[in-house]
Design a protein around this motif. Structure first.
Motif, mmCIF file in Angstrom:
data_model
loop_
_atom_site.group_PDB
_atom_site.id
_atom_site.type_symbol
_atom_site.label_atom_id
_atom_site.label_comp_id
_atom_site.label_asym_id
_atom_site.label_seq_id
_atom_site.Cartn_x
_atom_site.Cartn_y
_atom_site.Cartn_z
ATOM 1 N N MET B 407 0.677 -1.176 0.058
ATOM 2 C CA MET B 407 -0.023 0.026 0.050
ATOM 3 C C MET B 407 0.924 1.182 0.136
ATOM 4 S SD MET B 407 -3.329 -0.656 -0.263
ATOM 5 C CE MET B 407 -4.536 -1.481 0.421
ATOM 6 N N SER B 408 2.067 1.070 0.650
ATOM 7 C CA SER B 408 2.763 2.469 0.983
ATOM 8 C C SER B 408 3.387 2.743 -0.548
ATOM 9 C CB SER B 408 4.025 2.224 1.928
ATOM 10 O OG SER B 408 3.456 1.601 2.973
ATOM 11 N N ILE B 409 4.103 1.667 -1.261
ATOM 12 C CA ILE B 409 4.557 1.726 -2.746
ATOM 13 C C ILE B 409 3.513 2.504 -3.539
ATOM 14 C CG2 ILE B 409 5.663 0.635 -4.510
ATOM 15 C CD1 ILE B 409 6.587 -1.363 -2.568
ATOM 16 N N SER B 410 2.398 1.919 -3.309
ATOM 17 C CA SER B 410 1.370 2.536 -4.490
ATOM 18 C C SER B 410 0.850 3.774 -4.147
ATOM 19 C CB SER B 410 0.227 1.324 -4.777
ATOM 20 O OG SER B 410 -1.099 1.707 -3.956
ATOM 21 N N LEU B 411 0.734 3.916 -2.904
ATOM 22 C CA LEU B 411 0.343 5.649 -2.431
ATOM 23 C C LEU B 411 1.477 6.546 -2.860
ATOM 24 C CD1 LEU B 411 -1.409 7.475 -1.209
ATOM 25 C CD2 LEU B 411 -0.261 7.002 1.079
ATOM 26 N N LEU B 412 2.451 5.884 -2.678
ATOM 27 C CA LEU B 412 3.698 7.140 -3.056
ATOM 28 C C LEU B 412 3.869 7.307 -4.600
ATOM 29 C CD1 LEU B 412 6.174 8.338 -1.492
ATOM 30 C CD2 LEU B 412 7.455 6.418 -2.428
ATOM 31 N N GLY B 413 3.469 6.242 -5.231
ATOM 32 C CA GLY B 413 3.492 6.235 -6.648
ATOM 33 C C GLY B 413 2.319 7.154 -7.158
ATOM 34 N N PHE B 414 1.169 6.943 -6.629
ATOM 35 C CA PHE B 414 0.070 7.835 -6.971
ATOM 36 C C PHE B 414 0.475 9.456 -6.571
ATOM 37 C CE2 PHE B 414 -2.758 3.953 -7.197
ATOM 38 C CZ PHE B 414 -3.459 4.373 -8.396
ATOM 39 N N ILE B 415 1.033 9.648 -5.415
ATOM 40 C CA ILE B 415 1.173 11.075 -5.134
ATOM 41 C C ILE B 415 2.169 11.486 -6.189
ATOM 42 C CG2 ILE B 415 2.205 12.562 -3.281
ATOM 43 C CD1 ILE B 415 0.928 10.583 -1.195
ATOM 44 N N LEU B 416 3.327 10.832 -6.215
ATOM 45 C CA LEU B 416 4.432 11.266 -7.297
ATOM 46 C C LEU B 416 3.911 11.499 -8.926
ATOM 47 C CD1 LEU B 416 7.561 9.114 -6.499
ATOM 48 C CD2 LEU B 416 7.364 11.557 -6.470
ATOM 49 N N VAL B 417 3.113 10.230 -9.266
ATOM 50 C CA VAL B 417 2.747 10.548 -10.745
ATOM 51 C C VAL B 417 1.312 11.709 -10.928
ATOM 52 C CG1 VAL B 417 1.262 9.462 -12.570
ATOM 53 C CG2 VAL B 417 2.857 8.291 -11.133
ATOM 54 N N TYR B 418 0.522 11.828 -9.672
ATOM 55 C CA TYR B 418 -0.376 12.822 -9.664
ATOM 56 C C TYR B 418 0.078 14.061 -9.703
ATOM 57 C CZ TYR B 418 -4.681 9.822 -10.007
ATOM 58 O OH TYR B 418 -5.534 8.864 -10.288
ATOM 59 N N SER B 419 1.014 14.580 -8.632
ATOM 60 C CA SER B 419 1.616 15.753 -8.556
ATOM 61 C C SER B 419 2.079 16.193 -9.925
ATOM 62 C CB SER B 419 2.646 15.766 -7.494
ATOM 63 O OG SER B 419 1.890 15.038 -6.287
ATOM 64 N N LEU B 420 2.997 15.239 -10.342
ATOM 65 C CA LEU B 420 3.810 15.584 -11.515
ATOM 66 C C LEU B 420 2.805 15.973 -12.657
ATOM 67 C CD1 LEU B 420 6.669 15.730 -12.800
ATOM 68 C CD2 LEU B 420 5.883 13.379 -13.545
ATOM 69 N N VAL B 421 2.027 14.969 -13.079
ATOM 70 C CA VAL B 421 1.091 15.079 -14.108
ATOM 71 C C VAL B 421 0.157 16.267 -13.988
ATOM 72 C CG1 VAL B 421 -0.393 13.828 -15.698
ATOM 73 C CG2 VAL B 421 1.573 12.670 -14.989
ATOM 74 N N PHE B 422 -0.655 16.237 -13.051
ATOM 75 C CA PHE B 422 -1.868 17.047 -12.836
ATOM 76 C C PHE B 422 -1.469 18.513 -12.515
ATOM 77 C CE2 PHE B 422 -3.862 12.715 -12.388
ATOM 78 C CZ PHE B 422 -4.004 12.792 -13.727
ATOM 79 N N ILE B 423 -0.410 18.746 -11.597
ATOM 80 C CA ILE B 423 0.045 20.067 -11.329
ATOM 81 C C ILE B 423 0.393 20.832 -12.627
ATOM 82 C CG2 ILE B 423 1.517 21.289 -9.940
ATOM 83 C CD1 ILE B 423 0.862 19.569 -7.784
ATOM 84 N N THR B 424 1.346 19.818 -13.231
ATOM 85 C CA THR B 424 1.866 20.399 -14.541
ATOM 86 C C THR B 424 0.761 20.853 -15.525
ATOM 87 O OG1 THR B 424 3.637 18.802 -14.228
ATOM 88 C CG2 THR B 424 3.645 19.756 -16.431
#
Lengths: 335, 455
Positions: B407-424
Motif C-alpha cells: 500500500m505504501s509503494i502504491s500510495l507513493l506512486g500515486f502522489i508522485l505521478v499525480y503531482s507531476l502530471v496534473f499540477i503540470t
C-alpha cells in the motif's frame, strides 16, 4: 437463467476486450513506433492520426472493467486484487500517454520533448503490462476459500511475474507495433508511410519468433500443458496456424496498407479465439467458473438491457466518427 | 496493527485520487454546457466574438478533459485493486450503474469530443454544434450515474442481502434512492457555479489588465448573471439536502454541527465556531447561537437534533474534519453570494468592467467553486464513516488485504505521478488562460460558409 445471462455477459466482455485490444492496440502501436520516426513534423503527423479517436478507443477498457464488476463481482475483486501492481503501473502509463496528447501541443516549447518521451514510455509500459497480465491470467490464480465458502485470492503480489508472462508481454508489444505499422501506412503521407513500412519485415519476423516461443513455453508449462486437450487443442493450434499463414501473407510486398491493417485485425481476433478457448468456461482460472463468479440475475439483467440497447448505438456513432476522420492525416488539422 | 495501517493507507490513497479526479469533471461538466451555449450563440448570430470565446475555452476544455479521463480510469479500477471486499459485496449494484455510465456517457463524450475538437473542417456547422451538445449531454449523464451510485452507498435502497452480498430487487429504488435527487441537484448546481466562477475569474483577470475586448466583457457578464440566479438556488438546495441527510444519516449532521449531546439541553443551538474534541466528546472555544440549530434543521423552536452520543464511539465519523469541511463550504458559499450581490451593485454603478477591487475579488474567487466542492465531498464522505455502504458494510471490512508495504509503494506512486502530471497540466491550463483569446484563429472572413481557411 443465471447461467445464460452469465454466458451473454462473458461474450459482451470478450467483445469489449477484443475491440479495446484492436483499437487501443494501434494507438499504443503508434507510441511504440514513434522513437523510430525521426523528423518532428512526421512524429506530429503520426500522433495526429490517433488524436481524435484514442479516447473512444480507451473507453472499451473501462467498459470491460465496469461490466466485469457488475456481472462477475467475484472475478473483478479477485483478479484486480491479484493484479494490483501491474494494473497500477498500467494506469500510470496510460495517464502519461493520455495527457501527452494535450500537453505536447499546449506546453512551452522546451517541454514538448519530455511529453513525447512520456507518450512513448507510457505506450511501451501499458502494452507490456497488458501482455503480462494476459499471460499470468492463463497461468491461473491461487484461490483460497473461507469457512463461509467465499473465494479469495490466496497468492502473492508478485505471482503475475513469470517467464511465460514476460513472453506474452513482449509478444503484445510487438503485436501492437505490427498493427501500428499498418495504421501508420494507411493514415500517413509518404514519408511516414515509407518509414513505418520499412519496419514491417523485422516486426513480423519478431512476432513469429515470439509466437513460437510462447507455444514451446506452453508445452513445457505444468500449468498450461494439461489444458491443451480435446476441442481446446484444435482451437489453439488451429488459430496459431491461421495466424502464422496470415503473417506470411503480410510479408508480401504487393498488399495495400488498408488490406494489411484488416488482416492484422483478423490475426488479433484469431488470437482472442485461441486465447479464450484456453480458459473457458472459467473466469478465474483454474478453478472459478463464470457461474460461480456471477452476480445475482437481477444485477446481470439490469445491466444487460442497457448494454444491449446502447452497444449498437455506440458502434454506429463511433463508426461515424471514424468515417469523418477517414483518409490521410491533414497536417496541422486541429483546434 | 498492520491491518489498520494498510486500511489507513488505502483510505488516504482513495481520498487523494478521488479528490484530484473530481476537480476535472467538476469543470468539464460545467464547461461543456457553457461551450454548447456559446456554440449555439455563435451558430445563431455568426458573431466572431462567440467563435473566439468558443475556441479559447475548447482548448482549455480539451486539456482538462484529457486529465479527467485518465484520472477517472484509475477510479474505475481502484474499487477492485484496493477495495476488493467492497466490490465483492456491492459490485452487483455499483457495477451495473458504472456500466450504464460507460455505455450512455463515456462513449458519447469520447466519440463526439474528437468531432468537436478536430472536425470543424470535416463536418457541417450544425453537425459540429451537435457534437458539442453530445459532449455536454455525455458529461451530464456521467454525473447522473456516478451520483446515483454514490448516493446508493449513502442511503441504500431497493436491495436484499443474500449470501453476504447485496442483491438488487428494485432498480428504480436503487437508482432513485432517497438522497439521490438532493445530491444530483446540489452537485449539479455546484459544477455550474464552479464553471461560472472559473470563466468569470479568467475574464476578470484580463479586464483588470485593461484588455477591454468584447469577448472578456461577454464572458464576465454572463458568468456574473449566472451567479446571481444560481447562488440563491444553491443555498436553498443545500438546505434541502441537509434536511434529507438529517432524516437518513443523522450522525453526519451531528458531526457537521459539532453536536455531542442532548442531555441537559433544550433546543439545539447552532455552533458557529468551535474546536471539536473527540476524546472528551465536547467542543472547546465554542461560540453558539441558542435554538437556531433546531430552527434550521427541524423548523421548530423546541425539537432536538440527534446528538453524537446516541451511538457508540466506534460508529461516529471524524467530527473535526466534517465540522470544519462543512464550515469551509458554507463560508465559500457566503462569499459567492456576496460576489453575486456586489455584481448587481457594480452594474448599477456602471463600474462593472472597470473597478479594480471588484475585478481582483473575482479573480481570487476563481477556485472557490472547486474548493467548495472538495469541502462538500469531504463532509459527505467523511461524514458517512465508519461505513462505506451506510449501515451495511464498514470501510474497515471493504479493503483489499494488501500488505502495508504494498500500500505504501502504491500510495507513493500515486502522489508522485499525480503531482507531476496534473499540477503540470494545471500550469499549462493557466498558461492558456493568461495568453487569452487569439483572434488570428478566427474565421472572420465569411461566416455563412463552412469555416474554411483557418489555421
Amino acid at each position: 437463467m443465471a447461467f445464460d445471462l452469465s454466458f451473454i455477459w462473458a461474450f459482451v466482455i470478450l467483445i469489449g476486450v477484443a475491440v479495446y485490444i484492436v483499437a487501443d492496440g494501434f494507438d499504443l502501436g503508434v507510441g511504440i513506433l514513434l522513437p523510430f520516426v525521426k523528423q518532428e513534423a512526421v512524429k506530429d503527423e503520426f500522433i495526429d492520426s490517433i488524436s481524435p479517436v484514442w479516447d473512444g478507443n480507451e473507453t472499451w477498457l473501462i467498459l470491460g472493467g465496469a461490466a466485469l464488476m457488475g456481472a462477475f463481482p467475484l472475478a473483478y475483486a479477485v483478479i484486480l486484487e491479484a493484479f494490483t501492481f501491474p494494473i497500477v503501473v498500467m494506469l500510470f502509463a496510460l495517464i502519461l500517454r493520455g495527457v501527452a496528447f494535450e500537453f505536447r501541443v499546449h506546453s512551452p516549447a522546451g517541454h514538448k520533448k519530455i511529453w513525447t518521451i512520456a507518450f512513448v514510455v507510457g505506450s511501451y509500459i501499458a502494452a507490456l503490462m497488458q501482455g503480462m497480465m494476459a499471460g499470468a491470467f492463463l497461468e491461473g490464480f491461487l484461490i483460497g476459500t473461507t469457512a463461509q465458502g467465499t473465494h479469495f485470492f490466496d497468492g502473492k503480489d508478485t505471482d503475475w511475474i513469470s517467464p511465460f508472462s514476460l513472453l506474452t508481454g513482449v509478444g503484445l508489444v510487438i503485436m501492437f507495433a505490427v498493427i501500428g505499422i499498418f495504421w501508420g501506412a494507411m493514415k500517413g503521407n509518404d514519408t511516414l508511410k515509407n518509414r513505418v513500412l520499412s519496419f514491417k519485415k523485422p516486426a513480423i519476423f519478431a512476432l513469429i519468433i515470439v509466437l513460437i516461443a510462447i507455444m514451446i513455453a506452453m508445452l513445457f508449462s505444468t500449468k498450461l500443458m494439461p489444458l491443451l486437450v480435446g476441442a481446446r487443442l484444435y482451437l489453439v493450434v488451429g488459430s496459431m496456424i491461421i495466424i502464422g499463414l496470415v503473417l506470411l501473407m503480410l510479408l508480401g510486398n504487393s498488399m495495400s496498407a488498408g488490406k494489411g491493417f484488416l488482416l492484422t485485425v483478423f490475426i488479433m481476433v484469431c488470437g482472442m479465439v485461441g486465447y479464450t478457448s484456453l480458459f473457458f468456461p472459467y473466469i478465474i482460472p483454474p478453478s472459478i467458473t463464470l457461474e460461480m463468479a456471477a452476480s445475482a440475475s437481477s444485477s446481470q439483467m439490469f445491466g444487460l438491457v442497457g448494454t444491449l440497447i446502447m452497444l449498437p448505438i455506440i458502434i454506429f456513432y463511433l463508426s461515424w466518427t471514424y468515417f469523418i476522420f477517414r483518409g490521410k492525416v491533414i497536417a496541422g488539422e486541429g483546434y | 496493527m498492520f491491518g489498520v495501517e494498510a486500511l489507513d493507507l488505502a483510505r488516504i490513497q482513495f481520498a487523494f485520487t478521488v479528490s484530484f479526479h473530481i476537480i476535472f469533471p467538476a469543470i468539464t461538466i460545467g464547461l461543456a454546457s457553457y461551450l454548447a451555449v456559446i456554440h449555439f450563440l455563435w451558430l445563431k448570430t455568426g458573431k466572431v466574438k462567440y467563435e473566439n470565446i468558443y475556441k479559447f475555452w475548447s482548448k482549455i476544455f480539451a486539456v482538462n478533459f484529457g486529465m479527467g479521463v485518465v484520472s477517472g480510469v484509475v477510479m474505475a479500477f481502484q474499487f477492485g485493486t484496493h477495495w476488493s471486499e467492497f466490490s465483492r459485496f456491492a459490485g452487483g449494484i455499483t457495477g451495473p450503474l458504472l456500466t450504464y455510465e460507460v455505455t450512455t456517457a463515456f462513449f458519447l463524450e469520447a466519440g463526439f469530443l474528437g468531432v468537436m475538437l478536430f472536425g470543424e473542417n470535416r463536418v457541417g456547422k450544425k453537425t459540429h454544434f451537435f457534437a458539442t451538445c453530445m459532449v455536454a449531454l455525455g458529461t451530464f449523464l456521467s454525473m447522473f450515474w456516478i451520483l446515483s451510485s454514490n448516493s446508493w452507498m449513502q442511503t441504500p435502497a431497493g436491495y436484499e442481502i443474500i449470501d453476504n452480498r447485496v442483491v438488487p430487487v428494485d432498480w428504480f429504488a436503487v437508482v432513485f434512492n432517497p438522497s439521490f435527487p438532493y445530491r444530483l441537484v446540489h452537485m449539479g448546481l455546484a459544477v455550474f457555479v464552479t464553471t461560472a466562477l472559473f470563466v468569470g475569474s479568467v475574464a476578470a483577470w484580463h479586464l483588470r489588465k485593461g484588455n477591454q475586448h468584447p469577448e472578456y466583457k461577454k464572458m464576465f457578464s454572463m458568468s456574473m448573471w449566472f451567479l446571481v440566479i444560481t447562488i440563491p438556488l444553491q443555498i436553498f438546495a443545500g438546505d434541502l439536502h441537509g434536511l434529507n441527510t438529517l432524516k437518513h444519516q443523522p450522525m453526519k449532521i451531528a458531526a457537521m454541527e459539532g453536536h455531542w449531546t442532548n442531555e441537559g439541553y433544550g433546543a439545539t443551538p447552532l455552533v458557529l465556531f468551535a474546536l471539536p474534541d473527540s476524546e472528551s466528546e465536547t467542543n472547546r472555544f465554542e461560540i453558539a447561537i441558542p435554538v437556531l440549530g433546531s430552527l434550521i434543521l427541524t423548523h421548530s423552536l423546541t425539537d432536538q437534533v440527534p446528538a453524537l452520543d446516541e451511538v457508540s464511539k466506534a460508529d461516529r465519523p471524524n467530527v473535526p474534519v466534517v465540522f470544519w469541511a462543512f464550515r469551509i463550504m458554507v463560508a465559500l458559499g457566503g462569499l459567492m453570494l456576496l460576489a453575486a450581490l456586489i455584481s448587481l451593485y457594480q452594474r448599477k454603478k456602471g463600474t462593472f468592467y472597470t473597478n479594480k477591487c471588484w475585478l481582483t475579488f473575482i479573480v481570487w474567487m476563481g477556485p472557490s467553486g472547486l474548493l467548495a466542492i472538495l469541502a462538500g465531498w469531504f463532509v459527505t464522505e467523511v461524514g458517512r464513516q465508519p461505513w462505506v455502504v451506510n449501515g451495511l458494510l464498514r470501510t474497515a471490512d471493504a479493503v483489499s488485504p494488501h500488505t502495508t508495504l504494498h500500500m505504501s509503494i502504491s500510495l507513493l506512486g500515486f502522489i508522485l505521478v499525480y503531482s507531476l502530471v496534473f499540477i503540470t497540466g494545471y500550469l499549462y491550463m493557466v498558461r492558456l488562460m493568461r495568453r487569452g483569446i487569439d483572434s488570428s484563429e478566427t474565421t472572420a472572413i465569411d461566416h455563412d460558409n463552412m469555416s474554411k481557411g483557418d489555421q
